[in-house]
Design an enzyme around this catalytic site. Structure first.
Site, mmCIF file in Angstrom:
data_model
loop_
_atom_site.group_PDB
_atom_site.id
_atom_site.type_symbol
_atom_site.label_atom_id
_atom_site.label_comp_id
_atom_site.label_asym_id
_atom_site.label_seq_id
_atom_site.Cartn_x
_atom_site.Cartn_y
_atom_site.Cartn_z
ATOM 1 N N HIS A 193 0.855 -1.189 0.000
ATOM 2 C CA HIS A 193 0.000 0.000 0.000
ATOM 3 C C HIS A 193 0.895 1.244 0.000
ATOM 4 O O HIS A 193 2.019 1.202 0.508
ATOM 5 C CB HIS A 193 -0.886 -0.026 1.249
ATOM 6 C CG HIS A 193 -1.867 1.083 1.350
ATOM 7 N ND1 HIS A 193 -1.531 2.307 1.884
ATOM 8 C CD2 HIS A 193 -3.168 1.169 0.988
ATOM 9 C CE1 HIS A 193 -2.590 3.096 1.842
ATOM 10 N NE2 HIS A 193 -3.591 2.443 1.307
ATOM 11 N N PRO A 194 0.436 2.368 -0.549
ATOM 12 C CA PRO A 194 1.305 3.550 -0.668
ATOM 13 C C PRO A 194 1.996 4.021 0.608
ATOM 14 O O PRO A 194 3.103 4.572 0.517
ATOM 15 C CB PRO A 194 0.340 4.619 -1.201
ATOM 16 C CG PRO A 194 -0.625 3.851 -2.021
ATOM 17 C CD PRO A 194 -0.831 2.556 -1.280
ATOM 18 N N VAL A 195 1.399 3.835 1.790
ATOM 19 C CA VAL A 195 2.068 4.312 3.000
ATOM 20 C C VAL A 195 3.078 3.305 3.553
ATOM 21 O O VAL A 195 3.759 3.587 4.541
ATOM 22 C CB VAL A 195 1.055 4.687 4.114
ATOM 23 C CG1 VAL A 195 0.176 5.829 3.676
ATOM 24 C CG2 VAL A 195 0.231 3.479 4.544
ATOM 25 N N LYS A 196 3.177 2.135 2.924
ATOM 26 C CA LYS A 196 4.114 1.120 3.389
ATOM 27 C C LYS A 196 5.528 1.395 2.860
ATOM 28 O O LYS A 196 5.763 2.314 2.081
ATOM 29 C CB LYS A 196 3.652 -0.275 2.966
ATOM 30 C CG LYS A 196 2.290 -0.692 3.514
ATOM 31 C CD LYS A 196 2.267 -0.757 5.018
ATOM 32 C CE LYS A 196 1.096 -1.556 5.568
ATOM 33 N NZ LYS A 196 -0.237 -1.120 5.124
ATOM 34 N N HIS A 197 6.483 0.574 3.274
ATOM 35 C CA HIS A 197 7.883 0.765 2.896
ATOM 36 C C HIS A 197 8.094 0.699 1.383
ATOM 37 O O HIS A 197 8.905 1.437 0.824
ATOM 38 C CB HIS A 197 8.758 -0.297 3.569
ATOM 39 C CG HIS A 197 8.791 -0.217 5.058
ATOM 40 N ND1 HIS A 197 7.693 -0.469 5.836
ATOM 41 C CD2 HIS A 197 9.796 0.097 5.911
ATOM 42 C CE1 HIS A 197 8.016 -0.317 7.114
ATOM 43 N NE2 HIS A 197 9.291 0.022 7.182
#
EC number: 2.6.1.92
Length: 385
Positions: A190-194
C-alpha cells in the site's frame, strides 16, 4: 508549511521510468516482471519463495486457504492490527479469538497466548497470526516454540516490517517475514508502506508445497501442469483443479515494486533516523511515552507511535496545524462486527488502554528535517500547555 500526512509514498523518476517501460512492453500482466519481483523480494527478506498478489488482505486470505482453515477452526491474533489480520480466518469459515498485547511492544503478548492455550482442551486452536506492529519485530521464535508445543500453524503478518529484524537465541538476525519460524508470512505494498506499488502484496514461505498452493489459488485454481491435470488435449489445454481467485498482481505494479525495492534498505535506515530524532526530542517530557526498542531489535518504523493522556486534544491541535496524524488501531474486538460475535469492551484491557492514548506521528523517508521539527514543536507546544 504544506500539509504533512502520517505516511506518504516516495515515487522517484526511476520508478516512473520502470512503469513506463513496462507499459511499452508486450506484457501488462502475467509477464516476466512478476517473477523478477518475487525473486528479488524473497532475497530481500531472506526466504526461499515469494508469491506476488493483489494486496495484503488477499495475501492473508491465500495463507488461510493454503493452510486449509476449515469452518469452526479457531485461530488467535492481536486486537491491535488492521481488521484483515482477523478477517482472513473468517473468510474461510473459521473463528478468530483475540489475545491482549504487551504494553511495551504493542505486539501480541506471548505469555498470554500460552495462558490461553493451557486453559483450553487440547486441539481447541489451530493457529496464530502474530503482527509485527508498527514495524516492531514480534519475537516469532518464542511464538514458534509455543506453537510447536500445541501443534499450531503460524501466519506472520509482516506488513509493517519489511527490513526489520530481531536477533534470536542463537545470535542470528531473523528478518521479519523470512518464515524461519512461521509457515507463511505476508506483506503489503500500500502507498504508506515501505514499498509502494499502489496496491499489492506478497506471501513468503520456505515450504514448496505451500508455495505451489499459493500459486494455484491466486489464479482461479487453474493449472497447465500435467502432473495436476486429469487430461491433456494439447498446448492450449488447462484445468481448474481447485476453487481459486483472481488475486494476481500486474506487471506494471511489479515493475514499480522492483524499482522501489532498490531503495528499501535506505528507506528503513531513514525511518530509523527520523524515529531517533523524535525519541530524542521527547525523551525528557513525562507527558509523552515513546516506543521502547531493546538492543536485539531493529525496528522498521512503518509507524512512530506515541502515547499521551489527551490524545484527541493533541490530534485536533496537530490537525489545526495541518499535521495529519493518525490512530493505529481501534481494537478489532470492539468493532461492531466482532461485538456481534460476543466480544466487548473490557475483554482486552491492555489494548484498550493503549488505544485511548496512541497517536501515530508523520513517518516516511522523505519527511524533511524542517517538517519533522515543525511536528515536534507542535507536539511539545500542546503537551506543555
Amino acid at each position: 508549511m504544506k500539509p504533512i500526512s502520517y505516511g506518504r509514498q516516495s515515487i522517484a523518476q526511476e520508478d516512473i521510468d520502470a512503469v513506463v517501460e513496462t507499459l511499452k512492453s508486450e506484457y501488462l500482466t502475467q509477464g516476466p516482471q512478476i517473477k523478477e519481483f518475487e525473486e528479488k523480494f524473497a532475497k530481500y527478506v531472506d526466504t526461499k519463495y515469494a508469491v506476488a498478489v493483489a494486496n495484503g488482505t488477499v495475501a492473508l486470505h491465500l495463507c488461510a486457504m493454503a493452510l486449509d482453515v476449515q469452518p469452526g477452526d479457531k485461530w488467535l491474533t492481536t486486537p491491535i492490527t488492521f481488521a484483515a489480520s482477523a478477517n482472513c480466518i473468517k473468510y474461510c469459515g473459521g473463528e478468530i479469538e483475540f489475545v491482549d498485547i504487551d504494553p511495551e511492544t504493542y505486539c501480541i503478548d506471548i505469555d498470554k497466548i500460552e495462558q490461553k492455550l493451557i486453559s483450553a482442551p487440547a486441539g481447541t486452536y489451530k493457529g496464530i497470526i502474530p503482527v509485527d506492529f508498527a514495524g516492531y519485530p514480534v519475537d516469532i521464535e518464542k511464538i514458534y516454540a509455543v506453537a510447536k508445543k500445541y501443534d499450531l500453524k503460524i501466519i506472520e503478518d509482516a506488513c509493517h516490517a519489511p527490513g526489520g529484524y530481531f536477533i534470536d537465541s542463537k545470535e542470528i538476525n531473523q528478518k521479519c517475514g523470512n518464515s524461519r519460524f512461521a509457515d507463511l508470512a505476508i506483506f503489503s505494498f500500500h502507498p504508506v508502506k515501505h514499498i509502494a506499488t499502489g496496491e499489492g502484496g506478497m506471501v513468503t514461505t520456505n515450504d514448496k508445497e505451500l508455495y505451489d498452493k499459493l500459486c494455484l489459488y491466486r489464479t482461479h485454481g487453474i493449472t497447465k501442469d500435467e502432473n495436476l491435470m486429469d487430461e491433456n488435449h494439447g498446448g492450449w489445454y488447462y484445468e481448474m483443479v481447485e476453487l481459486g481467485y483472481n488475486y494476481r498482481l500486474s506487471d506494471m505494479q511489479a515493475a514499480l515494486g522492483i524499482s522501489q525495492l532498490k531503495r528499501a534498505a535506505e528507506g528503513v535506515s531513514q525511518r530509523q533516523k527520523i524515529a531517533d530524532s523524535y525519541t530524542k526530542a521527547f525523551s525528557e517530557i513525562e507527558e509523552i511515552q515513546t516506543p521502547v526498542v531493546p538492543k536485539n531489535v531493529s525496528h522498521a518504523y512503518h509507524l512512530y507511535v506515541i502515547q499521551v493522556d489527551d490524545r484527541k486534544g493533541l490530534y485536533e491541535h496537530l490537525r489545526e496545524a495541518k499535521i495529519f496524524s493518525q490512530v493505529h488501531y481501534i481494537p478489532v474486538h470492539t468493532m461492531p462486527y466482532y461485538k456481534k460475535q460476543g466480544w466487548k469492551k473490557g475483554d482486552m484491557p491492555v489494548a484498550e488502554a493503549y488505544y485511548k492514548k496512541c497517536l501515530s506521528l508523520p513517518m516516511f523517508p522523505t519527511l524533511s528535517n524542517e517538517e519533522q521539527q515543525y511536528v515536534i514543536n507542535k507536539v511539545i507546544e500542546f503537551v506543555s500547555k
